[in-house]
Design a protein around this motif. Structure first.
Motif, PDB file in Angstrom:
ATOM      1  N   ALA A  80       0.753  -1.315   0.062  1.00 41.21           N
ATOM      2  CA  ALA A  80       0.036   0.075  -0.001  1.00 41.21           C
ATOM      3  C   ALA A  80       0.988   1.290  -0.017  1.00 41.21           C
ATOM      4  O   ALA A  80       0.498   2.387  -0.499  1.00 41.21           O
ATOM      5  N   ALA A  81       1.722   1.334   0.712  1.00 41.80           N
ATOM      6  CA  ALA A  81       2.752   2.387   0.679  1.00 41.80           C
ATOM      7  C   ALA A  81       3.540   2.539  -0.588  1.00 41.80           C
ATOM      8  O   ALA A  81       3.772   3.750  -1.067  1.00 41.80           O
ATOM      9  N   LEU A  82       3.807   1.614  -0.915  1.00 36.50           N
ATOM     10  CA  LEU A  82       4.529   1.736  -2.479  1.00 36.50           C
ATOM     11  C   LEU A  82       3.860   2.266  -3.769  1.00 36.50           C
ATOM     12  O   LEU A  82       4.204   3.081  -4.261  1.00 36.50           O
ATOM     13  N   ARG A  83       2.472   1.651  -3.351  1.00 32.00           N
ATOM     14  CA  ARG A  83       1.368   2.321  -4.647  1.00 32.00           C
ATOM     15  C   ARG A  83       1.370   3.812  -4.122  1.00 32.00           C
ATOM     16  O   ARG A  83       1.094   4.246  -5.212  1.00 32.00           O
ATOM     17  N   ALA A  84       1.274   4.110  -2.964  1.00 35.48           N
ATOM     18  CA  ALA A  84       0.814   5.442  -2.618  1.00 35.48           C
ATOM     19  C   ALA A  84       2.041   6.320  -3.084  1.00 35.48           C
ATOM     20  O   ALA A  84       1.880   7.558  -3.569  1.00 35.48           O
ATOM     21  N   ALA A  85       3.416   5.726  -3.429  1.00 35.38           N
ATOM     22  CA  ALA A  85       4.404   6.296  -3.828  1.00 35.38           C
ATOM     23  C   ALA A  85       4.539   6.203  -5.326  1.00 35.38           C
ATOM     24  O   ALA A  85       5.639   6.747  -6.036  1.00 35.38           O
ATOM     25  N   GLY A  86       3.508   5.661  -6.026  1.00 34.89           N
ATOM     26  CA  GLY A  86       3.526   5.437  -7.452  1.00 34.89           C
ATOM     27  C   GLY A  86       4.466   4.228  -7.906  1.00 34.89           C
ATOM     28  O   GLY A  86       4.913   4.236  -9.041  1.00 34.89           O
ATOM     29  N   VAL A  87       4.551   3.293  -6.980  1.00 40.35           N
ATOM     30  CA  VAL A  87       5.590   2.051  -7.315  1.00 40.35           C
ATOM     31  C   VAL A  87       4.788   0.806  -7.384  1.00 40.35           C
ATOM     32  O   VAL A  87       4.204   0.484  -6.279  1.00 40.35           O
ATOM     33  N   GLU A  88       4.328   0.358  -8.381  1.00 38.71           N
ATOM     34  CA  GLU A  88       3.715  -1.039  -8.378  1.00 38.71           C
ATOM     35  C   GLU A  88       4.526  -2.346  -8.062  1.00 38.71           C
ATOM     36  O   GLU A  88       3.731  -3.400  -7.599  1.00 38.71           O
ATOM     37  N   GLU A  89       5.683  -2.260  -8.245  1.00 38.25           N
ATOM     38  CA  GLU A  89       6.589  -3.364  -7.983  1.00 38.25           C
ATOM     39  C   GLU A  89       6.758  -3.710  -6.423  1.00 38.25           C
ATOM     40  O   GLU A  89       7.093  -2.810  -5.919  1.00 38.25           O
ATOM     41  N   LEU A  90       6.405  -5.058  -5.980  1.00 37.21           N
ATOM     42  CA  LEU A  90       7.028  -5.202  -4.978  1.00 37.21           C
ATOM     43  C   LEU A  90       8.248  -6.158  -4.980  1.00 37.21           C
ATOM     44  O   LEU A  90       8.111  -7.202  -5.665  1.00 37.21           O
ATOM     45  N   PRO A  91       9.445  -5.621  -4.389  1.00 34.04           N
ATOM     46  CA  PRO A  91      10.711  -6.386  -4.567  1.00 34.04           C
ATOM     47  C   PRO A  91      10.494  -7.650  -3.515  1.00 34.04           C
ATOM     48  O   PRO A  91       9.705  -8.080  -2.902  1.00 34.04           O
ATOM     49  N   GLY A  92      11.518  -8.499  -4.047  1.00 33.91           N
ATOM     50  CA  GLY A  92      11.712  -9.811  -2.854  1.00 33.91           C
ATOM     51  C   GLY A  92      12.071  -9.360  -1.747  1.00 33.91           C
ATOM     52  O   GLY A  92      12.921  -8.435  -1.647  1.00 33.91           O
ATOM     53  N   LEU A  93      11.211  -9.899  -0.779  1.00 33.14           N
ATOM     54  CA  LEU A  93      11.620  -9.576   0.658  1.00 33.14           C
ATOM     55  C   LEU A  93      11.586 -10.652   1.606  1.00 33.14           C
ATOM     56  O   LEU A  93      11.147 -11.576   1.311  1.00 33.14           O
ATOM     57  N   ARG A  94      12.556 -10.371   2.359  1.00 36.11           N
ATOM     58  CA  ARG A  94      12.902 -11.267   3.705  1.00 36.11           C
ATOM     59  C   ARG A  94      12.301 -10.552   4.819  1.00 36.11           C
ATOM     60  O   ARG A  94      12.892  -9.655   5.140  1.00 36.11           O
ATOM     61  N   LEU A  95      11.276 -11.042   5.623  1.00 37.80           N
ATOM     62  CA  LEU A  95      10.638 -10.317   6.488  1.00 37.80           C
ATOM     63  C   LEU A  95      11.290 -11.293   8.058  1.00 37.80           C
ATOM     64  O   LEU A  95      10.951 -12.284   8.230  1.00 37.80           O
ATOM     65  N   GLU A  96      11.760 -10.424   8.912  1.00 40.21           N
ATOM     66  CA  GLU A  96      12.273 -11.363  10.409  1.00 40.21           C
ATOM     67  C   GLU A  96      11.378 -10.485  11.368  1.00 40.21           C
ATOM     68  O   GLU A  96      11.601  -9.262  11.269  1.00 40.21           O
ATOM     69  N   ALA A  97      10.442 -10.832  12.044  1.00 46.78           N
ATOM     70  CA  ALA A  97       9.749 -10.198  12.920  1.00 46.78           C
ATOM     71  C   ALA A  97       9.750 -10.621  14.606  1.00 46.78           C
ATOM     72  O   ALA A  97       9.574 -12.240  14.441  1.00 46.78           O
ATOM     73  N   THR A  98       9.721 -10.125  15.358  1.00 44.38           N
ATOM     74  CA  THR A  98       9.706 -10.563  16.728  1.00 44.38           C
ATOM     75  C   THR A  98       8.253  -9.814  17.335  1.00 44.38           C
ATOM     76  O   THR A  98       8.643  -8.537  17.385  1.00 44.38           O
ATOM     77  N   ASN A  99       7.196 -10.460  17.461  1.00 47.83           N
ATOM     78  CA  ASN A  99       6.083  -9.787  17.970  1.00 47.83           C
ATOM     79  C   ASN A  99       5.747 -10.033  19.378  1.00 47.83           C
ATOM     80  O   ASN A  99       5.912 -11.145  19.810  1.00 47.83           O
ATOM     81  N   ARG A 100       5.557  -8.976  20.090  1.00 47.94           N
ATOM     82  CA  ARG A 100       5.350  -9.088  21.602  1.00 47.94           C
ATOM     83  C   ARG A 100       3.940  -8.542  21.915  1.00 47.94           C
ATOM     84  O   ARG A 100       3.511  -8.921  22.981  1.00 47.94           O
ATOM     85  N   ILE A 101       3.279  -7.746  21.269  1.00 51.50           N
ATOM     86  CA  ILE A 101       1.767  -7.458  21.166  1.00 51.50           C
ATOM     87  C   ILE A 101       1.003  -8.452  20.855  1.00 51.50           C
ATOM     88  O   ILE A 101       0.983  -8.949  19.833  1.00 51.50           O
ATOM     89  N   PRO A 102       0.337  -8.842  22.005  1.00 52.39           N
ATOM     90  CA  PRO A 102      -0.844  -9.805  21.642  1.00 52.39           C
ATOM     91  C   PRO A 102      -1.968  -9.572  20.797  1.00 52.39           C
ATOM     92  O   PRO A 102      -2.333  -8.249  20.535  1.00 52.39           O
ATOM     93  N   HIS A 103      -2.247 -10.513  20.086  1.00 55.12           N
ATOM     94  CA  HIS A 103      -3.313 -10.366  19.058  1.00 55.12           C
ATOM     95  C   HIS A 103      -4.526 -10.339  19.328  1.00 55.12           C
ATOM     96  O   HIS A 103      -4.885 -11.332  20.322  1.00 55.12           O
TER      97      HIS A 103
END
Length: 318
Positions: free
Chosen positions: A71-94
């Motif tokens: 969504a942020a990339l599209r707002a900036a006029g970029v349609e391409e989503l690059p290859g991504l590696r996400l590493e997340a440590t979540n502490r906020i309960p869902h």
């Protein structure tokens, strides 16, 4: 546009929305954090997820952080989503009313923006629009972005927010139950109209709450009275409603955090925070009034800075 090995890290505080009487208008940043690292890779999506909700969230383009980045990339006029590696440590309960989805959205929006070339970077106002549009309202994403207490509204020019510094004595204490309440369910319980008197009471209490949180914490008990949302949602979280009532009867400024079911006390100072912890030990620490519900009690702090982002030197991919 994106270079293999680009890497950014983001630490995002949780938040509580509604804040007593401030339904859909007040949000407060809580010192409980999700951490995210994003690295541009040659292609595809890779995930390394730890902590709260890590076993149940999708490991695909449907992951909320990936959707926020797109969504942020599209707002900036970029349609391409690059290859991504996400590493997340979540502490906020869902699903507990502590802003887990808002923190994921903010993390994704900020990470994507940091990967953009300088000429396409979104300014702070546009970042708020993207994040709030994904959440449907700004009262959780705004405090996660800016920190402190944030007053939010929607105008003809989009979502707007005004951060306010919270008095240094205020101490949030949360009691997190082991069950979830979906925000959609909590919203469905609200009536389409409310009595004029109740609306007037809430307007006065919301104004008083800003004064209490910024200058006079001793007023937090009356300032956190609510008649617009908590009474109507009690049926979705009876243990939380009972606990909130019991704490308020002891003179402690308790409320439902966000859409619940976490119970939040905004203690006026450290002494009242200790009183709150003692009261919670009596009420739920030994099973009293808790039935089969298990509670986790945390003393937090108000986060005054909001999300923190860091760009790292480009890594060579081997």
């Amino acid at each position: 546009m994106f270079e293999i090995g680009q890497r950014v890290t983001v630490s995002v505080p949780g938040s509580t929305g509604n804040v007593g009487p401030g339904y859909d208008s007040l949000g407060l940043a809580l010192g409980h954090y999700d951490d995210l690292a994003v690295t541009v890779i040659e292609g595809g999506l890779e995930f390394e997820l730890h902590g709260e909700g890590s076993a149940s969230v999708p490991r695909s383009a449907e992951h909320l952080v990936v959707r926020a980045m797109r969504a942020a990339l599209r707002a900036a006029g970029v349609e391409e989503l690059p290859g991504l590696r996400l590493e997340a440590t979540n502490r906020i309960p869902h699903g507990r009313g502590m802003g887990s989805s808002a923190s994921a959205v903010v993390a994704g929006v900020l990470a994507a923006n940091a990967l953009l070339p300088a000429e396409r970077v979104l300014d702070g106002r546009r970042l708020l629009q993207v994040a709030a549009a994904m959440e449907g309202h700004p009262d959780n994403v705004a405090p996660s972005l800016y920190g402190g207490l944030v007053i939010s509204w929607t105008g003809t020019d989009g979502y707007r927010s005004a951060p306010v510094t919270v008095h240094e004595d205020v101490v949030p204490v949360v009691a997190i139950p082991d069950f979830e309440v979906p925000t959609r369910l909590a919203r469905s319980l609200l009536p389409t109209t409310v009595p004029h008197h109740d609306a007037a009471v809430n307007a006065g209490r919301t104004a008083l709450l800003v004064e209490a949180l910024t200058r006079r914490p001793e007023l937090l008990l009356p300032a956190t009275e609510d008649r617009l949302h908590q009474p109507y949602r009690a049926s979705a979280m009876p243990p939380s409603a009972r606990l909130m009532t019991a704490l308020r009867e002891r003179g402690l400024p308790a409320m439902i955090s966000g859409a619940g079911p976490t119970v939040l006390v905004l203690a006026a100072d450290r002494h009242q925070a200790q009183q709150t912890e003692q009261a919670l030990e009596e009420l739920v620490g030994h099973g009293a009034d808790s039935g089969s519900v298990s509670w986790r009690v945390l003393r937090l702090r108000v986060d005054g800075q909001g999300a923190k982002l860091e760009r790292h030197p480009q890594q060579i991919q081997g």
